[in-house]
Structure formats: C-alpha cells, structure tokens
Motif scaffolding. Structure first.
Motif, PDB file in Angstrom:
ATOM      1  N   PRO A 245      26.588  -2.568  44.736  1.00 65.47           N
ATOM      2  CA  PRO A 245      27.515  -1.448  44.934  1.00 65.47           C
ATOM      3  C   PRO A 245      28.240  -1.553  46.277  1.00 65.47           C
ATOM      4  N   TYR A 246      29.535  -1.240  46.264  1.00 65.21           N
ATOM      5  CA  TYR A 246      30.330  -1.163  47.485  1.00 65.21           C
ATOM      6  C   TYR A 246      31.038   0.190  47.496  1.00 65.21           C
ATOM      7  N   GLU A 247      31.815   0.447  48.519  1.00 62.51           N
ATOM      8  CA  GLU A 247      32.418   1.769  48.672  1.00 62.51           C
ATOM      9  C   GLU A 247      33.293   2.139  47.478  1.00 62.51           C
ATOM     10  N   HIS A 248      34.180   1.229  47.061  1.00 58.79           N
ATOM     11  CA  HIS A 248      35.105   1.533  45.969  1.00 58.79           C
ATOM     12  C   HIS A 248      34.919   0.610  44.773  1.00 58.79           C
ATOM     13  N   GLN A 249      33.869  -0.190  44.784  1.00 63.74           N
ATOM     14  CA  GLN A 249      33.709  -1.195  43.742  1.00 63.74           C
ATOM     15  C   GLN A 249      32.239  -1.370  43.396  1.00 63.74           C
ATOM     16  N   PHE A 250      31.989  -1.805  42.179  1.00 66.20           N
ATOM     17  CA  PHE A 250      30.640  -2.137  41.731  1.00 66.20           C
ATOM     18  C   PHE A 250      30.752  -3.447  40.960  1.00 66.20           C
ATOM     19  N   ARG A 251      30.090  -4.468  41.441  1.00 64.15           N
ATOM     20  CA  ARG A 251      30.204  -5.754  40.751  1.00 64.15           C
ATOM     21  C   ARG A 251      28.826  -6.292  40.362  1.00 64.15           C
ATOM     22  N   ILE A 252      28.827  -7.118  39.329  1.00 61.84           N
ATOM     23  CA  ILE A 252      27.610  -7.764  38.848  1.00 61.84           C
ATOM     24  C   ILE A 252      27.865  -9.267  38.884  1.00 61.84           C
TER      25      ILE A 252
ATOM     26  N   PHE B 132      30.752  -9.321  35.886  1.00 66.86           N
ATOM     27  CA  PHE B 132      31.299  -8.040  35.439  1.00 66.86           C
ATOM     28  C   PHE B 132      31.756  -7.227  36.659  1.00 66.86           C
ATOM     29  N   VAL B 133      32.773  -6.414  36.440  1.00 65.84           N
ATOM     30  CA  VAL B 133      33.170  -5.425  37.455  1.00 65.84           C
ATOM     31  C   VAL B 133      33.277  -4.080  36.744  1.00 65.84           C
ATOM     32  N   PRO B 134      32.134  -3.405  36.498  1.00 62.71           N
ATOM     33  CA  PRO B 134      32.169  -2.116  35.799  1.00 62.71           C
ATOM     34  C   PRO B 134      32.760  -1.037  36.699  1.00 62.71           C
ATOM     35  N   PRO B 135      33.123   0.088  36.129  1.00 58.67           N
ATOM     36  CA  PRO B 135      33.578   1.218  36.955  1.00 58.67           C
ATOM     37  C   PRO B 135      32.499   1.615  37.962  1.00 58.67           C
ATOM     38  N   ARG B 136      32.912   2.010  39.158  1.00 60.20           N
ATOM     39  CA  ARG B 136      31.970   2.359  40.234  1.00 60.20           C
ATOM     40  C   ARG B 136      31.003   3.451  39.806  1.00 60.20           C
TER      41      ARG B 136
ATOM     42  N   THR C  62      20.943   0.324  50.130  1.00 57.02           N
ATOM     43  CA  THR C  62      21.999  -0.157  51.019  1.00 57.02           C
ATOM     44  C   THR C  62      22.895   1.023  51.395  1.00 57.02           C
ATOM     45  N   HIS C  63      23.881   0.760  52.216  1.00 57.00           N
ATOM     46  CA  HIS C  63      24.735   1.843  52.712  1.00 57.00           C
ATOM     47  C   HIS C  63      25.491   2.541  51.584  1.00 57.00           C
ATOM     48  N   HIS C  64      25.855   1.801  50.543  1.00 58.11           N
ATOM     49  CA  HIS C  64      26.637   2.377  49.450  1.00 58.11           C
ATOM     50  C   HIS C  64      25.828   2.571  48.168  1.00 58.11           C
ATOM     51  N   GLY C  65      24.516   2.580  48.282  1.00 59.92           N
ATOM     52  CA  GLY C  65      23.665   2.777  47.108  1.00 59.92           C
ATOM     53  C   GLY C  65      22.671   1.643  46.957  1.00 59.92           C
ATOM     54  N   GLU C  66      21.849   1.735  45.933  1.00 67.76           N
ATOM     55  CA  GLU C  66      20.806   0.732  45.740  1.00 67.76           C
ATOM     56  C   GLU C  66      21.368  -0.563  45.141  1.00 67.76           C
ATOM     57  N   LYS C  67      20.953  -1.676  45.729  1.00 67.29           N
ATOM     58  CA  LYS C  67      21.274  -2.980  45.149  1.00 67.29           C
ATOM     59  C   LYS C  67      20.066  -3.452  44.366  1.00 67.29           C
ATOM     60  N   ALA C  68      20.308  -3.984  43.167  1.00 64.18           N
ATOM     61  CA  ALA C  68      19.233  -4.523  42.331  1.00 64.18           C
ATOM     62  C   ALA C  68      19.451  -6.010  42.120  1.00 64.18           C
ATOM     63  N   VAL C  69      18.374  -6.768  42.218  1.00 64.73           N
ATOM     64  CA  VAL C  69      18.410  -8.190  41.886  1.00 64.73           C
ATOM     65  C   VAL C  69      17.327  -8.473  40.861  1.00 64.73           C
ATOM     66  N   LEU C  70      17.722  -9.048  39.735  1.00 63.05           N
ATOM     67  CA  LEU C  70      16.787  -9.394  38.673  1.00 63.05           C
ATOM     68  C   LEU C  70      16.600 -10.903  38.661  1.00 63.05           C
ATOM     69  N   ARG C  71      15.361 -11.354  38.824  1.00 65.87           N
ATOM     70  CA  ARG C  71      15.044 -12.782  38.693  1.00 65.87           C
ATOM     71  C   ARG C  71      14.624 -13.033  37.242  1.00 65.87           C
ATOM     72  N   ILE C  72      15.278 -14.004  36.600  1.00 64.88           N
ATOM     73  CA  ILE C  72      15.000 -14.313  35.193  1.00 64.88           C
ATOM     74  C   ILE C  72      13.973 -15.437  35.139  1.00 64.88           C
ATOM     75  N   LEU C  73      12.848 -15.176  34.480  1.00 61.63           N
ATOM     76  CA  LEU C  73      11.746 -16.128  34.413  1.00 61.63           C
ATOM     77  C   LEU C  73      11.508 -16.513  32.958  1.00 61.63           C
ATOM     78  N   ASP C  74      11.971 -17.697  32.596  1.00 65.14           N
ATOM     79  CA  ASP C  74      11.863 -18.171  31.218  1.00 65.14           C
ATOM     80  C   ASP C  74      10.711 -19.160  31.126  1.00 65.14           C
ATOM     81  N   LYS C  75       9.666 -18.808  30.357  1.00 64.07           N
ATOM     82  CA  LYS C  75       8.479 -19.654  30.260  1.00 64.07           C
ATOM     83  C   LYS C  75       8.780 -21.011  29.644  1.00 64.07           C
ATOM     84  N   GLN C  76       9.870 -21.113  28.883  1.00 58.18           N
ATOM     85  CA  GLN C  76      10.200 -22.397  28.256  1.00 58.18           C
ATOM     86  C   GLN C  76      10.429 -23.490  29.285  1.00 58.18           C
ATOM     87  N   SER C  77      10.881 -23.105  30.474  1.00 56.62           N
ATOM     88  CA  SER C  77      11.148 -24.105  31.505  1.00 56.62           C
ATOM     89  C   SER C  77       9.867 -24.732  32.035  1.00 56.62           C
TER      90      SER C  77
END
Length: 569
Positions: free
Chosen positions: A209-216, A228-232, A279-294
């Motif tokens: 999250p940023y002041e006027h933007q939310f990006r993935i 993705f750039v969803p609505p803020r 963070t200053h403009h809201g919570e940042k989330a980070v998802l680590r993808i763990l695929d057992k096939q690897s």
C-alpha cells in the motif's frame, strides 16, 4: 496486420530488396498453413528481424521509430483504449496532448486500427512505429494483469475457483461464514491473485500500500514484477481476507503478524507463509509460496553440475559431522537442504529439524518451529531435540554463538547436522564460526563440508537463440573476450512463454569446500579464509563464478546473468 497491411509490408521489403520473390511465396504459403501474421512468420522463420522491419516501414512512411522500453505511459492514457482494441491491432497508446492521441503501432498505415481508435477515443490519431516485441512487452505491462481485475468483476465465467484455500475445521468459525459470503468478490480476487502467482511460478507475492496507490507484485525467478494495481480502497478487504485464511487477528493492525495457510491447485497442495508488517500507509503483506513438488527432484534437476552433485552426494553419506550451506536470502539454501533430507529420509533414520519458521512440511520428518514468545529459541530447541535420539538434524540457521556451540558439539557426538549461514563464500563459513566464539579445534573436528550457493535465471527454451555478447559487458567486468573463443553464447529473444524476459526458471550453482587433514591444521592455526581458499583452489575447488561460467558455456544461462549473480561473491 490486415491483408492490405501485409501486402504493403511485403511490397516495402521487396522494394528495399530485403526479401526475394521466392521467399515471398514461402512466406505466403506458411501464412495460409499457420494463420499467423506475415510479420510474425518473417521474424520467426528468420527472413528478417523485427528491428529491420520497423526501419524499412519507417523509411517508407517517413514516420519515426519509438523505443517503448524507455517510456512510462500514464494510467489515464492506457484507460483511453480498451484491451480488445490493443490486442486486436497490436498497438499501445503512448500520450495524449489536447485532442491528439499518439499511438505506437507495427504498421502505422493500418487504416482499420486508426478508424477504430478515432471512433472509441474521439481523438486525432498520430501513429509512431514500434517493434512487435516492444508492443507485446508493453501490453503485458499495462494491460495483461490489470485487465484480469476488470474481468473479475465483469465476467461471471472467469474461473477463479480452480484454486481452493484449505482451512482446518477449528479455524473455520461459523460466525465468519456469513461475512466471507458477503465478501465473495474479494474472495475471488484473492483466489485469482494466488492462482496467477502459481501459474507464473512466483516465489513471493507482495501486497504493497502507498498513499494513492495499491500494487501487487510477484517475485519470479528472483526478480520482482508488477502484476496487479487494484483500487486503493481494496487494500483493507484483501488484507482482511488473508488474515482470515491465515488464522490471524483481523483487528490487529499495529503489530507484525505471521501465519500460514494451504491451497489446493490442480491436484497439488501448496503452502503459503504469510508475513504482515505495519507501514506508514497501511499493512504490507508478503506471501512466500512453498510448493512441495520442488523438493521431490534431485540435486541434478536443481541445475547443479554433475561434479558438484557427486561431491555433495559423497559428503551426505558420512555418518556424522556438520555440513553448512551458505548464501544470501533467496539463494535456494532451503530447497537444497530439503531435497537432501528427502533423499536420506528412510525408515531406519530419525530426522529432526528446528526451524524459524518451518518452510516445508515433510512426511516422515519431525519438525519443530522456533517460538521466541515462549522461550523456544534455536539453542533451547536444539538442546531438547538432542534428547530425542536423532540421527540427522537440520538447524534452520546458525545465528548466534550458543546455537553454533551446540551444533558443533552435536556434530561431534554422532549426528549428521545440516545448517545454513549467511556468508559470501564456502571458506568464509569457517571465519564466521570463529567470530561466533567457536574454538578452531572444534570447527576442524566437526565441519566436513561447507558450500556456497546462488541461483541463475535459465534461458527460455522457446525463444533461445545465439547472440553476440556486447563489448560493454566485457569491459564493465574487465573480462578478456578471448577466453570464450569457440563458445556459442545464447540468450532468450523474449516471447509470451517467458513473459518477454528471455528467462524461464532458475538453475543453481554451488562451490563446495571439503575439509581434510591439511585444512584442519590450517583452521587450528587460525589461518585466514583467503589462505584456505587459495589452497582449496589448488586442490581443485571451483569457485561460484567458475561453476556459473560452466552453466553459461553449456548454454543454460547468459554471461550477463552469471556476472549479475556472482560479481560480488
């Protein structure tokens, strides 16, 4: 290109003597059989390059060529032209000044495209020329994923249900179910984001999250790409959904939180590790993808050279001792170690781990997660673990002197111990342990091998082609080009399969230091890691750079990628 546009293109190339009558016949026959555009066939079959096509059209029409990679198009301009028009005519809107819209096209004389643009935008259209590669790359950047968001709310047939988030019965509280039903668009949005990340082989998903933007953004092959750039205003609801499925406190927004959940996708179960940070403009989330096939693949499939795999396989046959895998975050250390544990995971072995956090949950291995809140540290957990009669131990990371001391003593008392360290090279692992206060004679007696690892992006097989390495690459890194005489360099041209990057997947490169009596004596004498490395090189140890260069020589990666990854090591 339309039929008339294709005819004009062939006429231009014929006039410039860039293509013969016989070649034109071959192109037209191929076009009838494949249905592909003339320009695509010309490039794919090697008649002419995209750049040359652009140059000839520019000279014939007196219209300039534009390098789209140097331009950032404003979102307001992108919104003027719908995705279907951009996709149909292979063009990109560039800028709007007053009532004039500038558009980059392969064929600026395509009147059908210009008429469509006039009708939709109500603007005067000014065309410039760009290559198909640049246009497709811009399309992926500005339209591809953003368009999927629009489809999510507009197209009822979109399949966002092919991924299913799995939750324990204890977690699915009845009081939550009505709320989740009311948030159906948000659930579908999260499902789509997860699904796309898995399809594109992302290792992480960033919700920023940023002041006027939310990006993935997705981290793919080690590089972050905007997805993705969803609505803020969607930030809060998406984060709430992630908290619900991760069994986290939905009301807590001031403190960091960590959780995990599992999803089923195409008969695979994939774990997601969730980290939330205020963070200053809201919570940042980070998802680590763990695929057992690897983890099911061997070391060779991970991309290691045969000689490296052979040396490593011999080491892990030892009944006791310490094996360290070093490298920065994201260098594949955990994948390598879990692959090894899978290989030696037999019914006659008691394999136990202490990790922070448990990354992959593996059947047949006892795994314990560090929990500082209740006093369960690496050192404390390792002490308790040693009373469980383990044969093989994995310590997620040696971070402090106490953990290092217990690990070394465990390796000396009949246990095969694996762990990781954050160092730049294999030999500096010895210095790191010494800095932690471990006596050199204990290091000499316990350490049987130390490795250093990095990940290189693999050249895309679909668009792989020979190329000439720019002279600037050799001069920048002070490399003598003569040492690659007789080597055919390859790179990826960029295609839809690799998302125009030229790379698809990653391969590992490793240097491996093997302890022997001479090295033991040097460690006891507190000789520097540089001196140890000099002797190791004389005895045949190949550095990270040398191993990576072999991957380049074999056509698996590019010289630029080798230098990017190993120049600091």
């Amino acid at each position: 290109m339309t039929a008339s546009s294709s005819d004009r293109l062939l006429d231009i190339l014929k006039d410039r003597k860039a293509i013969s009558e016989q070649e034109i016949k071959k192109v037209l026959e191929a076009q009838k059989l494949s249905g592909k555009s003339i320009s695509t066939i010309l490039v794919e079959d090697g008649f002419i390059s995209e750049k040359d096509i652009a140059v000839f059209i520019s000279e014939a029409s007196n219209i300039p060529i534009l390098n789209l990679s140097l331009i950032k198009v404003a979102p307001s301009v992108i919104k003027l032209v719908p995705k279907r028009i951009v996709d149909r005519h292979k063009l990109i809107p560039i800028s709007k000044i007053g009532n004039m819209l500038t558009v980059a096209m392969m064929d600026p004389t395509n009147v059908f495209a210009i008429d469509d643009l006039k009708e939709i935008t109500g603007c005067i259209i000014r065309a410039v020329i760009a290559t198909q590669k640049d246009i497709l790359a811009a399309f992926d950047m500005y339209y591809s994923e953003t368009a999927r968001i629009e489809e999510l709310f507009q197209d009822e047939d979109i399949d966002a249900d092919s991924i299913e988030v799995v939750r324990d019965q204890q977690q699915a509280q009845e009081s939550e179910m009505p709320k989740m039903a009311e948030e159906a668009p948000v659930i579908r949005m999260v499902n789509l984001i997860l699904q796309e990340a898995i399809k594109r082989r992302a290792s992480d998903i960033h919700f920023e999250p940023y002041e006027h933007q939310f990006r993935i953004r997705y981290r793919i092959d080690g590089i972050l790409k905007e997805a993705f750039v969803p609505p803020r205003q969607m930030h809060a609801s998406l984060l709430a959904r992630l908290k619900i499925v991760s069994d986290l406190d939905i009301t807590e927004k001031r403190l960091p939180q960590d959780g995990r959940f599992r999803a089923k996708f195409e008969d695979r179960e994939i774990d997601f590790r969730v980290s939330l940070l205020p963070t200053h403009h809201g919570e940042k989330a980070v998802l680590r993808i763990l695929d057992k096939q690897s983890l099911q693949v061997g070391l060779t499939q991970l991309g290691f050279l045969d000689e490296t795999v052979h040396a490593f396989q011999e080491v892990i046959k030892r009944p006791y001792g310490m094996i360290l895998v070093t490298g920065p975050t994201g260098s594949g250390k955990s994948t390598t170690l879990y692959s090894v544990l899978n290989q030696i995971n037999t019914k006659d072995r008691n394999i136990m781990t202490i990790e922070d956090p448990v990354e992959y949950q593996v059947e047949g291995i006892t795994q314990t997660q560090v929990n500082p809140d209740i006093g369960l540290s690496f050192s404390g957990g390792l002490r308790s673990l040693l009373r469980q009669s383990p044969d093989v131990i994995l310590v997620g990371e040696i971070r402090d002197s106490e953990t290092a001391d217990i690990a070394v003593k465990a390796a000396l008392t009949g246990h095969l111990l694996f762990s990781t360290l954050h160092t730049n090279s294999a030999c500096t692992a010895i210095t790191r342990l010494t800095d932690m206060g471990i006596e050199p004679f204990l290091i000499a007696s316990s350490l049987i091998a130390a490795t250093a690892q990095r990940l290189l992006r693999r050249i895309c097989d679909r668009c792989k082609e020979p190329y000439e390495i720019p002279e600037s690459v050799f001069s920048q890194f002070r490399i003598d080009a003569k040492q690659f005489k007789g080597v055919t360099p390859y790179h990826g041209r960029g295609c839809s399969f690799c998302n125009q990057t030229g790379y698809k997947g990653r391969i590992a490169t490793m240097e491996i230091f093997l302890m022997d009596e001479e090295f033991q004596q040097m460690v006891i004498e507190r000789r520097s890691s540089d001196e140890i490395e000099v002797l190791a090189r004389k005895k045949g140890m190949k550095s990270l750079f040398e191993n990576a260069i072999q991957s380049f020589i074999r056509g698996n990666t590019t010289l630029e990628e080798v230098l990017r990854v190993t120049s600091e090591s």
